[in-house]
Design a protein around this motif. Structure first.
Motif, PDB file in Angstrom:
ATOM      1  N   SER A 109     -20.013   9.890   1.024  1.00 28.23           N
ATOM      2  CA  SER A 109     -20.899   8.768   0.923  1.00 28.23           C
ATOM      3  C   SER A 109     -20.583   7.784  -0.164  1.00 28.23           C
ATOM      4  O   SER A 109     -21.007   6.550   0.084  1.00 28.23           O
ATOM      5  CB  SER A 109     -22.253   9.382   0.680  1.00 28.23           C
ATOM      6  N   THR A 110     -19.779   8.201  -1.277  1.00 23.93           N
ATOM      7  CA  THR A 110     -19.540   7.349  -2.394  1.00 23.93           C
ATOM      8  C   THR A 110     -18.018   7.350  -2.427  1.00 23.93           C
ATOM      9  O   THR A 110     -17.419   8.362  -2.184  1.00 23.93           O
ATOM     10  CB  THR A 110     -20.359   7.322  -3.499  1.00 23.93           C
ATOM     11  N   GLY A 111     -17.558   6.414  -3.294  1.00 17.20           N
ATOM     12  CA  GLY A 111     -16.090   6.266  -3.814  1.00 17.20           C
ATOM     13  C   GLY A 111     -14.846   6.333  -2.930  1.00 17.20           C
ATOM     14  O   GLY A 111     -14.052   6.869  -3.177  1.00 17.20           O
ATOM     15  N   ILE A 112     -15.307   5.647  -1.793  1.00 21.40           N
ATOM     16  CA  ILE A 112     -14.438   5.419  -0.924  1.00 21.40           C
ATOM     17  C   ILE A 112     -13.240   4.203  -1.246  1.00 21.40           C
ATOM     18  O   ILE A 112     -13.862   3.050  -1.354  1.00 21.40           O
ATOM     19  CB  ILE A 112     -15.018   4.978   0.579  1.00 21.40           C
ATOM     20  N   LYS A 113     -12.251   4.407  -1.077  1.00 18.55           N
ATOM     21  CA  LYS A 113     -11.136   3.348  -1.393  1.00 18.55           C
ATOM     22  C   LYS A 113     -10.606   2.687  -0.019  1.00 18.55           C
ATOM     23  O   LYS A 113     -10.666   3.579   1.045  1.00 18.55           O
ATOM     24  CB  LYS A 113      -9.861   3.755  -2.170  1.00 18.55           C
ATOM     25  N   TRP A 114     -10.552   1.591  -0.086  1.00 20.64           N
ATOM     26  CA  TRP A 114      -9.890   0.819   1.299  1.00 20.64           C
ATOM     27  C   TRP A 114      -8.385   0.450   0.411  1.00 20.64           C
ATOM     28  O   TRP A 114      -8.398  -0.752  -0.067  1.00 20.64           O
ATOM     29  CB  TRP A 114     -10.562  -0.235   1.703  1.00 20.64           C
ATOM     30  N   LEU A 115      -7.044   1.309   0.582  1.00 20.22           N
ATOM     31  CA  LEU A 115      -6.031   0.971  -0.030  1.00 20.22           C
ATOM     32  C   LEU A 115      -5.244  -0.313   0.626  1.00 20.22           C
ATOM     33  O   LEU A 115      -5.445  -0.405   1.801  1.00 20.22           O
ATOM     34  CB  LEU A 115      -5.356   2.088  -0.125  1.00 20.22           C
ATOM     35  N   PRO A 116      -4.636  -1.007  -0.126  1.00 21.91           N
ATOM     36  CA  PRO A 116      -3.900  -2.103   0.405  1.00 21.91           C
ATOM     37  C   PRO A 116      -2.398  -1.776   1.080  1.00 21.91           C
ATOM     38  O   PRO A 116      -2.157  -0.497   0.664  1.00 21.91           O
ATOM     39  CB  PRO A 116      -3.516  -3.176  -0.705  1.00 21.91           C
ATOM     40  N   LYS A 117      -2.195  -2.331   2.368  1.00 17.54           N
ATOM     41  CA  LYS A 117      -0.707  -1.948   2.910  1.00 17.54           C
ATOM     42  C   LYS A 117       0.083  -2.238   1.903  1.00 17.54           C
ATOM     43  O   LYS A 117       0.008  -3.093   1.295  1.00 17.54           O
ATOM     44  CB  LYS A 117      -0.533  -2.420   4.039  1.00 17.54           C
ATOM     45  N   SER A 118       1.164  -1.374   1.790  1.00 15.48           N
ATOM     46  CA  SER A 118       2.250  -1.922   0.860  1.00 15.48           C
ATOM     47  C   SER A 118       3.096  -2.925   1.356  1.00 15.48           C
ATOM     48  O   SER A 118       4.147  -3.190   0.866  1.00 15.48           O
ATOM     49  CB  SER A 118       3.034  -0.592   0.696  1.00 15.48           C
ATOM     50  N   GLY A 119       2.877  -3.341   2.455  1.00 15.51           N
ATOM     51  CA  GLY A 119       3.631  -4.444   3.090  1.00 15.51           C
ATOM     52  C   GLY A 119       4.193  -3.748   4.536  1.00 15.51           C
ATOM     53  O   GLY A 119       5.003  -2.873   4.207  1.00 15.51           O
ATOM     54  N   SER A 120       3.987  -4.598   5.603  1.00 16.04           N
ATOM     55  CA  SER A 120       4.591  -3.693   6.703  1.00 16.04           C
ATOM     56  C   SER A 120       5.981  -3.997   6.709  1.00 16.04           C
ATOM     57  O   SER A 120       6.601  -4.967   6.509  1.00 16.04           O
ATOM     58  CB  SER A 120       4.309  -4.747   7.986  1.00 16.04           C
ATOM     59  N   PRO A 121       6.735  -2.790   6.449  1.00 19.07           N
ATOM     60  CA  PRO A 121       8.413  -2.630   6.223  1.00 19.07           C
ATOM     61  C   PRO A 121       8.896  -3.317   7.505  1.00 19.07           C
ATOM     62  O   PRO A 121      10.131  -3.778   7.060  1.00 19.07           O
ATOM     63  CB  PRO A 121       8.624  -1.132   6.259  1.00 19.07           C
ATOM     64  N   ALA A 122       8.525  -3.203   8.407  1.00 17.39           N
ATOM     65  CA  ALA A 122       9.311  -3.925   9.767  1.00 17.39           C
ATOM     66  C   ALA A 122       8.492  -4.377  10.685  1.00 17.39           C
ATOM     67  O   ALA A 122       8.235  -3.767  11.773  1.00 17.39           O
ATOM     68  CB  ALA A 122      10.208  -2.696  10.290  1.00 17.39           C
ATOM     69  N   PRO A 123       7.810  -5.508  10.264  1.00 12.82           N
ATOM     70  CA  PRO A 123       6.647  -6.231  11.130  1.00 12.82           C
ATOM     71  C   PRO A 123       7.433  -6.907  12.310  1.00 12.82           C
ATOM     72  O   PRO A 123       8.530  -7.242  12.324  1.00 12.82           O
ATOM     73  CB  PRO A 123       5.988  -7.167  10.458  1.00 12.82           C
ATOM     74  N   THR A 124       6.905  -6.411  13.642  1.00 10.28           N
ATOM     75  CA  THR A 124       7.587  -6.978  14.843  1.00 10.28           C
ATOM     76  C   THR A 124       6.784  -8.296  15.240  1.00 10.28           C
ATOM     77  O   THR A 124       5.689  -8.775  14.783  1.00 10.28           O
ATOM     78  CB  THR A 124       7.174  -5.960  16.044  1.00 10.28           C
ATOM     79  N   THR A 125       7.791  -9.052  15.666  1.00 13.32           N
ATOM     80  CA  THR A 125       7.424 -10.439  16.376  1.00 13.32           C
ATOM     81  C   THR A 125       7.269 -10.319  17.717  1.00 13.32           C
ATOM     82  O   THR A 125       7.230  -9.368  18.439  1.00 13.32           O
ATOM     83  CB  THR A 125       8.576 -11.578  15.911  1.00 13.32           C
ATOM     84  N   THR A 126       6.835 -11.652  18.662  1.00 14.02           N
ATOM     85  CA  THR A 126       6.601 -11.553  19.651  1.00 14.02           C
ATOM     86  C   THR A 126       7.825 -11.170  20.542  1.00 14.02           C
ATOM     87  O   THR A 126       7.558 -10.786  21.589  1.00 14.02           O
ATOM     88  CB  THR A 126       6.043 -12.945  20.309  1.00 14.02           C
ATOM     89  N   GLY A 127       9.195 -11.534  19.863  1.00 12.58           N
ATOM     90  CA  GLY A 127      10.349 -11.181  20.458  1.00 12.58           C
ATOM     91  C   GLY A 127      10.689  -9.530  20.355  1.00 12.58           C
ATOM     92  O   GLY A 127      11.645  -9.249  20.943  1.00 12.58           O
ATOM     93  N   GLY A 128       9.889  -8.860  19.475  1.00 12.89           N
ATOM     94  CA  GLY A 128      10.106  -7.429  19.719  1.00 12.89           C
ATOM     95  C   GLY A 128      11.031  -7.124  18.513  1.00 12.89           C
ATOM     96  O   GLY A 128      11.237  -5.938  18.439  1.00 12.89           O
TER      97      GLY A 128
END
Length: 380
Positions: free
Chosen positions: A236-255
Motif C-alpha cells: 500500500s505504501t513505499g512503491i518505487k517506480w524505477l527509471p529504465k537504465s536506458g534502452s540498450p538496443a531501442p528498435t527503430t521503424t526499420g527494425g
C-alpha cells in the motif's frame, strides 16, 4: 508450422447481429459473437528496468488475456494453432507496420521477441472464442493471428501509462516512493477506471487494464471496466517506480537497434554491443548469440587482475567448441578488457557467418568467418 503466401485473400470475421457484451447478465451460445468463457480481457503492460526493454519513456506490451469473469482463466487452448512463426504470419498478411511497432513496443526482456509473441498467442490467443477459425467466413489459415496482435496493439496505444503517471507528478526515480492509492488515482484520472498494478521487489513493473467486449474481439467494441477477481501484488505504501537504465538496443521503424556504443571498463553489470565495419549493429543476448532487433542481455563481469569472467541470466559464459556460449554447465572462459572492448586470447575480433537481421540470432565464433565483429561494453 503453417505459412500463408503474401497477399493471400483472407476471410472475414462473422457479422454479429445485436452482439452481447461479455460477462453480462444475458449470455449466448454463439461464442463467435459472445466471448465465453474468457469474457474479461486484460490488456497487460510491462515496465522492465533490469534489463530495460523498449523506449525509456514508454511501457511495453505484455499481452491480451481472456480471463473468465471471475479472474480465473484457461490457457493453451489449441495446440494445433500454437504457431511458431508469428513474424512470418504478420508479414504474409501485410502487417509490416504492426510488426514494426511490435519490434519497438512488444519486447521480451531476454531478447527473444518472437518467442515471447509465440508464447502470448499460444497461451492466451488460442483461448479467445471469437477468434476461432469457425468464426470466419472464408477462413484463411492463421488469419486470426494478426487480428489478435492488432487488437492488443490498438488497445495499448490508448493506454499511455507513462504519461498518465507523469501527469500526476509520479516520476521514475531510484529514491522516491508512492502509495498504491496515488498510482491508482493517476490511472483512474487518465482512463476512467482503476487497474491492477503489480510490483517486483517493491517496484512497480506491470499494469493490467480490464475490458468487456461487445461482439467479436476482431470487430467488436471494447468497454473499459473495473477488474473483477484479480489482485495487486504491490504494497500500500513505499512503491518505487524505477527509471529504465536506458534502452540498450531501442528498435527503430526499420527494425534495427540504434547503436549505444561502448563506455566504461568491463566490470560489474553491462551490455555487450556489437560493432562491425565501424558502426553498431545489435548486441549479445543472454544465450550468447548476436541479435539486431532484440533487447540486449545484462552481463555480469567479474574481474580478477586482468582476467574477466562473464555470466548472463542463462548462466556462465565461455567459448565452447569455438562458439561464445552462455548457459548452465558452461565452463567459464577467461576474457580481457581492451579499452572497453571484450577480448579473448588477446584478440577483440570475433566472427559470424553474416550480420543477423529480423528475428535471426547468429552464433559468435572465435575462428574466421565472413563477418568480423567486436563487442563494446556499456555499463548499466
Amino acid at each position: 508450422m503453417i505459412l500463408v503466401l503474401p497477399g493471400v485473400f483472407a476471410g472475414t470475421s462473422k457479422v454479429c447481429t445485436n452482439p452481447l457484451t461479455s460477462c453480462g447478465s444475458t449470455t449466448s451460445s454463439d461464442t463467435c459473437c459472445y466471448n465465453s468463457p474468457g469474457g474479461q480481457f486484460a490488456l497487460t503492460q510491462f515496465w522492465d528496468t533490469n534489463p530495460s526493454t523498449g523506449p525509456s519513456d514508454s511501457w511495453t506490451v505484455h499481452g491480451l488475456w481472456p480471463d473468465h469473469c471471475d479472474g480465473t482463466y484457461d490457457q493453451n487452448c489449441d495446440s494445433k494453432r500454437a504457431y511458431t512463426n508469428i513474424t512470418q504470419i504478420l508479414k504474409a498478411f501485410g502487417k509490416t507496420s504492426l510488426l514494426s511497432y511490435m519490434n519497438t513496443y512488444w519486447k521480451d526482456y531476454t531478447g527473444n521477441d518472437e518467442s515471447f509473441w509465440e508464447h502470448e498467442w499460444g497461451k492466451h490467443g488460442t483461448c479467445i472464442s471469437t477468434l476461432k477459425p469457425a468464426c470466419y467466413t472464408g477462413y484463411t489459415p492463421t488469419q486470426e493471428v494478426p487480428d489478435y496482435f492488432q487488437k492488443a496493439v490498438d488497445l495499448f496505444k490508448t493506454r499511455n501509462t507513462y504519461q498518465a503517471l507523469i501527469n500526476a507528478g509520479i516520476t521514475p526515480s531510484t529514491t522516491k516512493t508512492y502509495t498504491s492509492a496515488q498510482i491508482q488515482a493517476a490511472l483512474k484520472a487518465a482512463f476512467g477506471v482503476t487497474a491492477i498494478i503489480q510490483c517486483s521487489s517493491g517496484a512497480l513493473d506491470e499494469v493490467w487494464y480490464s475490458y468487456y467486449v461487445q461482439g467479436s474481439v476482431a470487430t467488436g467494441t471494447f468497454i473499459a471496466t473495473t477488474p473483477v477477481g484479480q489482485s495487486s501484488s504491490c504494497a500500500s505504501t513505499g512503491i518505487k517506480w524505477l527509471p529504465k537504465s536506458g534502452s540498450p538496443a531501442p528498435t527503430t521503424t526499420g527494425g534495427s537497434p540504434t547503436p549505444t556504443g561502448g563506455s566504461g571498463t568491463i566490470s560489474g553489470s553491462g551490455y555487450l554491443n556489437a560493432v562491425t565495419s565501424g558502426s553498431g549493429k545489435g548486441c549479445l543476448i543472454s544465450a550468447g548469440t548476436w541479435y539486431t532487433t532484440g533487447t540486449c542481455a545484462t552481463f555480469t563481469a567479474r574481474v580478477s587482475g586482468s582476467s574477466i569472467t562473464l555470466t548472463s541470466s542463462k548462466g556462465t559464459c565461455g567459448i565452447v567448441s569455438g562458439v561464445f556460449t552462455c548457459g548452465s554447465g558452461v565452463a567459464a572462459s577467461v576474457f580481457t578488457d581492451k579499452s572497453g572492448t571484450l577480448a579473448y586470447s588477446g584478440s577483440t575480433t570475433f566472427y559470424a557467418t553474416a550480420v543477423p537481421g529480423g528475428s535471426t540470432q547468429l552464433p559468435v565464433y572465435t575462428a574466421s568467418k565472413a563477418v568480423s565483429v567486436s563487442f563494446a561494453w556499456t555499463n548499466v
